[in-house]
Design an enzyme around this catalytic site. Structure first.
Site, PDB file in Angstrom:
ATOM      1  N   PHE A 131       0.858  -1.181   0.000  1.00 48.46           N
ATOM      2  CA  PHE A 131       0.000   0.000   0.000  1.00 48.46           C
ATOM      3  C   PHE A 131       0.901   1.241   0.000  1.00 48.46           C
ATOM      4  O   PHE A 131       1.848   1.308   0.795  1.00 48.46           O
ATOM      5  CB  PHE A 131      -0.807  -0.076   1.293  1.00 48.46           C
ATOM      6  CG  PHE A 131      -2.075   0.702   1.302  1.00 48.46           C
ATOM      7  CD1 PHE A 131      -3.233   0.176   0.753  1.00 48.46           C
ATOM      8  CD2 PHE A 131      -2.126   1.950   1.903  1.00 48.46           C
ATOM      9  CE1 PHE A 131      -4.420   0.879   0.805  1.00 48.46           C
ATOM     10  CE2 PHE A 131      -3.314   2.660   1.958  1.00 48.46           C
ATOM     11  CZ  PHE A 131      -4.465   2.124   1.403  1.00 48.46           C
ATOM     12  N   ASP A 212       2.377  -5.332   8.183  1.00 45.33           N
ATOM     13  CA  ASP A 212       1.140  -4.564   8.141  1.00 45.33           C
ATOM     14  C   ASP A 212       0.013  -5.562   7.895  1.00 45.33           C
ATOM     15  O   ASP A 212      -0.043  -6.192   6.833  1.00 45.33           O
ATOM     16  CB  ASP A 212       1.204  -3.525   7.019  1.00 45.33           C
ATOM     17  CG  ASP A 212      -0.053  -2.663   6.989  1.00 45.33           C
ATOM     18  OD1 ASP A 212      -1.142  -3.190   7.314  1.00 45.33           O
ATOM     19  OD2 ASP A 212       0.035  -1.485   6.633  1.00 45.33           O
ATOM     20  N   TYR A 237     -10.856  -0.757  10.780  1.00 46.94           N
ATOM     21  CA  TYR A 237     -12.091  -0.421  10.040  1.00 46.94           C
ATOM     22  C   TYR A 237     -12.373  -1.350   8.866  1.00 46.94           C
ATOM     23  O   TYR A 237     -13.375  -1.205   8.190  1.00 46.94           O
ATOM     24  CB  TYR A 237     -12.090   1.040   9.575  1.00 46.94           C
ATOM     25  CG  TYR A 237     -10.846   1.511   8.837  1.00 46.94           C
ATOM     26  CD1 TYR A 237     -10.619   1.143   7.519  1.00 46.94           C
ATOM     27  CD2 TYR A 237      -9.921   2.350   9.456  1.00 46.94           C
ATOM     28  CE1 TYR A 237      -9.492   1.582   6.845  1.00 46.94           C
ATOM     29  CE2 TYR A 237      -8.791   2.793   8.785  1.00 46.94           C
ATOM     30  CZ  TYR A 237      -8.578   2.403   7.485  1.00 46.94           C
ATOM     31  OH  TYR A 237      -7.455   2.843   6.825  1.00 46.94           O
ATOM     32  N   LYS A 238     -11.485  -2.309   8.580  1.00 42.11           N
ATOM     33  CA  LYS A 238     -11.743  -3.245   7.479  1.00 42.11           C
ATOM     34  C   LYS A 238     -12.498  -4.451   8.041  1.00 42.11           C
ATOM     35  O   LYS A 238     -13.655  -4.311   8.406  1.00 42.11           O
ATOM     36  CB  LYS A 238     -10.426  -3.584   6.782  1.00 42.11           C
ATOM     37  CG  LYS A 238      -9.896  -2.361   6.008  1.00 42.11           C
ATOM     38  CD  LYS A 238      -8.492  -2.490   5.485  1.00 42.11           C
ATOM     39  CE  LYS A 238      -8.091  -1.199   4.758  1.00 42.11           C
ATOM     40  NZ  LYS A 238      -6.637  -1.037   4.644  1.00 42.11           N
ATOM     41  N   ARG A 390     -12.380  -5.678  -6.809  1.00 47.02           N
ATOM     42  CA  ARG A 390     -12.236  -6.516  -5.610  1.00 47.02           C
ATOM     43  C   ARG A 390     -13.612  -6.823  -5.035  1.00 47.02           C
ATOM     44  O   ARG A 390     -14.441  -5.927  -4.880  1.00 47.02           O
ATOM     45  CB  ARG A 390     -11.409  -5.794  -4.535  1.00 47.02           C
ATOM     46  CG  ARG A 390      -9.966  -5.584  -4.903  1.00 47.02           C
ATOM     47  CD  ARG A 390      -9.156  -5.091  -3.705  1.00 47.02           C
ATOM     48  NE  ARG A 390      -9.736  -3.923  -3.060  1.00 47.02           N
ATOM     49  CZ  ARG A 390      -9.179  -3.265  -2.048  1.00 47.02           C
ATOM     50  NH1 ARG A 390      -8.039  -3.686  -1.533  1.00 47.02           N
ATOM     51  NH2 ARG A 390      -9.755  -2.196  -1.526  1.00 47.02           N
TER      52      ARG A 390
HETATM   53  C1  PLP Z   1      -6.030   0.244   4.738  1.00 48.67           C
HETATM   54  C2  PLP Z   1      -4.554   0.282   4.731  1.00 48.67           C
HETATM   55  C3  PLP Z   1      -3.858   1.419   5.175  1.00 48.67           C
HETATM   56  C4  PLP Z   1      -4.605   2.652   5.600  1.00 48.67           C
HETATM   57  O1  PLP Z   1      -3.848   3.514   6.351  1.00 48.67           O
HETATM   58  P1  PLP Z   1      -4.519   4.622   7.277  1.00 48.67           P
HETATM   59  O2  PLP Z   1      -3.366   5.223   7.958  1.00 48.67           O
HETATM   60  O3  PLP Z   1      -5.514   3.954   8.158  1.00 48.67           O
HETATM   61  O4  PLP Z   1      -5.235   5.588   6.365  1.00 48.67           O
HETATM   62  C5  PLP Z   1      -2.468   1.374   5.189  1.00 48.67           C
HETATM   63  N1  PLP Z   1      -1.801   0.280   4.777  1.00 48.67           N
HETATM   64  C6  PLP Z   1      -2.446  -0.831   4.334  1.00 48.67           C
HETATM   65  C7  PLP Z   1      -1.667  -2.027   3.886  1.00 48.67           C
HETATM   66  C8  PLP Z   1      -3.827  -0.847   4.294  1.00 48.67           C
HETATM   67  O5  PLP Z   1      -4.470  -1.939   3.858  1.00 48.67           O
END
Ligand code: PLP
Length: 430
Positions: A131, A212, A237-238, A390
């Protein structure tokens, strides 16, 4: 593991009738008349979470500042209490998990602690499919040590733009690597990396490793402590269903509690010491030491209830259904939508053990427009450029019949060429 499926509607309903998690669906608010397949981006609100938000609102109303120490659940200790519940979800010891900050802030916080370039060991090993926010944070942390991210950040390449080969990652664990930071599940393709294997290989070479786990926490069981994982971050939140922008978690292995939190703040002090207001920062010798600020309690409340639902359902059951329902989705897509004129392909490992909770359905040319057409058919997927739709059938609230309907709708959209009515521009939030 191979499953036996049939493609008719009655079979979908039969699978629902056998689903041991079906009793959880009624706890969630499903958007009206909609099939929600986007729980990998934002999980749904449960009635339990809503009640808990209202409980905290009432405490604020009725007791104001006393809420910090009064009542059944004093606010002051909630991040620790919620951390304990979460520890059971990710296989950690009670004191190793804390609710705090946000994913990206927590990456900064933990990398600042765990990245200590010395001598020849100066590099961070990550991957090119992670990400973007994670990569931005790693680059920022390298700059903060006065080093050059172009030299010190090594990104493992993917051969096909979808997957990473664990042995390629291991081959990159050279003796100039100070730290490894990887995703558990790749956000686009849904590939689940073999975490215990990578942890063992890193430790063999005396390299610290963190993950992560945003795309696995709450849908894939973990054993952070048993595996000896050094640290981890993940959002709530996921798949954890904690609410939009809900606070995140961080995990620190107990062997590292003495290390210094460098994004230090007063909430990282020992609970008994915090209000001494000393100028000398002495951090709590547990994951709580990496807290920075006063926790937003209204955002923390739903996370607690959401975790209770997960613990009630059981991570084992959640994972079993997740593997099965994603296999069912992949089966239907392969069977009904892979040949001409549909030409969808699955961009997710077909072995259920090697994937997280979603299926990436690729269409070479029309993925954006097909996503938009799905939305107009009251189906919520998400789209990731350039060609990935997705779909996440979430074990706690989605049904097999919904999956069946999504595939029928995709077929109809292609048969009628309904997608051609839409522009090819991606929406701002997709
Ligand atoms: C959802 C997600 C994020 C989101 O980061 P926030 O700091 O909560 O906005 C970061 N990294 C990964 C791998 C994610 O899936």
């Amino acid at each position: 593991m191979t499953y036996k499926f049939e493609s008719n509607q009655a079979f979908a309903k039969k699978l629902d009738s056998e689903d041991i998690l079906s009793r959880f669906r009624h706890k969630f608010y499903m958007p009206h008349d909609t099939i929600y397949m986007d729980g990998n981006s934002l999980g749904l609100l449960s009635t339990d979470a809503e009640k808990n938000i209202n409980r905290v609102i009432n405490e604020w109303k009725q007791t104001a500042i006393k809420g910090w120490m009064a009542g059944d659940k004093p606010w002051f200790y909630l991040p620790e209490e919620i951390g304990k519940k979460c520890a059971r979800v990710v296989g950690a010891d009670e004191k190793e998990v804390i609710l705090t900050g946000s994913t990206t802030v927590n990456i900064h916080s933990l990398i600042s602690t765990f990245y200590t370039p010395q001598g020849n060991r100066t590099k961070i090993l990550a991957d090119e499919l992670n990400f973007p926010s994670d990569i931005y944070a790693l680059k920022g942390q390298i700059l903060m040590k006065g080093l050059d991210p172009d030299k010190e950040l090594i990104l493992v390449r993917s051969e096909d733009g979808r997957y990473l080969d664990e042995d390629n990652i291991v081959a990159s664990m050279t003796d100039d690597i100070a730290l490894i930071f990887l995703p558990s599940v790749l956000y686009k393709s849904g590939q689940l990396l073999d975490m215990p294997y990578l942890i063992r290989q890193a430790h063999k070479r005396d390299i610290l490793i963190g993950f992560d786990c945003c795309h696995s926490a709450g849908v894939v069981p973990h054993k952070f402590h048993e595996w000896g994982l050094d640290f981890a971050v993940f959002c709530s939140y996921k798949y954890i269903n904690g609410g939009p922008g809900s606070p995140a978690f961080l995990y620190v292995n107990s062997t590292h509690f003495e290390k210094k939190p460098l994004l230090s703040g007063w909430f990282g002090c020992g609970k008994d010491k915090q209000f001494d207001m000393a100028l000398e920062f002495e951090h709590a010798k547990n994951a709580g030491g990496w807290q920075i600020s006063t926790q937003a309690l209204l955002s923390a409340a739903p996370v607690e209830s959401a975790l209770e639902i997960i613990l009630d359902a059981g991570m084992h059951n959640i994972r079993e259904k997740s593997k099965h329902i994603t296999a069912y989705l992949a089966y239907l897509v392969e069977k009904d939508l892979s040949k001409a004129p549909y030409e969808f392909t699955i961009g997710t490992p077909l072995d259920p053990e090697k994937r997280g909770g979603h299926i990436a359905i690729e269409h070479a040319t029309e993925a954006v427009r097909i996503s938009k057409a799905l939305l107009d058919h009251n189906i919520i997927p998400d789209f990731r450029p350039p060609n990935v739709i997705r779909l996440a059938p979430v074990p706690l609230y989605n049904t097999y019949h919904e999956v069946w309907k999504v595939v029928q709708t995709l077929k109809k959209i292609m048969d009628t060429t309904a997608y051609k009515h839409y522009s090819t521009e991606r929406k701002t939030v997709s």
